[in-house]
Design an enzyme around this catalytic site. Sequence first.
Site, short mmCIF file in Angstrom:
data_model
loop_
_atom_site.label_atom_id
_atom_site.label_comp_id
_atom_site.label_asym_id
_atom_site.label_seq_id
_atom_site.Cartn_x
_atom_site.Cartn_y
_atom_site.Cartn_z
N HIS A 78 0.88 -1.23 -0.13
CA HIS A 78 0.35 -0.08 0.06
C HIS A 78 0.82 1.11 0.09
CE1 HIS A 78 -4.14 0.81 -0.02
NE2 HIS A 78 -4.61 0.96 1.06
N ASP A 130 -0.38 2.36 -5.19
CA ASP A 130 -0.74 0.79 -5.46
C ASP A 130 -1.96 0.50 -6.33
OD1 ASP A 130 -1.87 1.60 -3.13
OD2 ASP A 130 -2.39 -0.59 -2.97
N ASN A 157 -6.90 6.04 3.77
CA ASN A 157 -8.35 6.60 3.51
C ASN A 157 -8.81 8.01 3.72
OD1 ASN A 157 -8.45 3.73 3.30
ND2 ASN A 157 -9.80 3.42 5.00
#
Length: 204
Positions: free
Chosen positions: A28, A105, A80
């Site tokens: 990530h 990613d 997020n």
Amino acid sequence: MTASERRPGPYLVVGLGNPGPKYAATRHNVGQMVLDHIADAGGGRFTAARRAQAVVLEGRLGIPGADERVILAKTTSYMNVSGGPVKALAAYYDIAPEQVVVVHDEVDIPFDALRLKRGGGEGGHNGLRDITKALGTKDYLRVRVGVGRPPGNRDTADHVLAPFSSTERKTLELLISDAADAVESVILEGLTTAQQRFHSREVR
């Protein structure tokens, strides 16, 4: 000027990831690995941003006299909620969304491959979804670094939050280097030329 043509700078190049050593080596965070590579190549150091949860490095890409001003930024918020820092940085440096480049990613692309685009959907990527919401548009550039789908029935979230496998690590540095070159290409040569260069490369 079309969306695929080169635009004059400055550009904001954002590497997505999660904060802290727990996540630093995970799939990530490959976007931030790419920005570290660019910074190391130029001998620069990131410093805390003003008015944004991010660290930044101001510099230039290209040869003197034909270069472009860029602001490299690594968000220090969780993935997020990347939108707030990106919006704050774009506002601070007076950069339009069309000249924001997000490096991230992408599970829908095989490991060791790159894809470049402007706009489009977020493909379930919560970081991109939050950036789109914050900027109020999808019309920003993306350098999509392939990390592949998880094998078997493994959860996608577990996959991207895990480190690269020993096999992947053998070519990871080359992938990161290619992605750094793709960032430079899309800024200096335009999206169409960059796509022609990097989409034609075979997965190693």
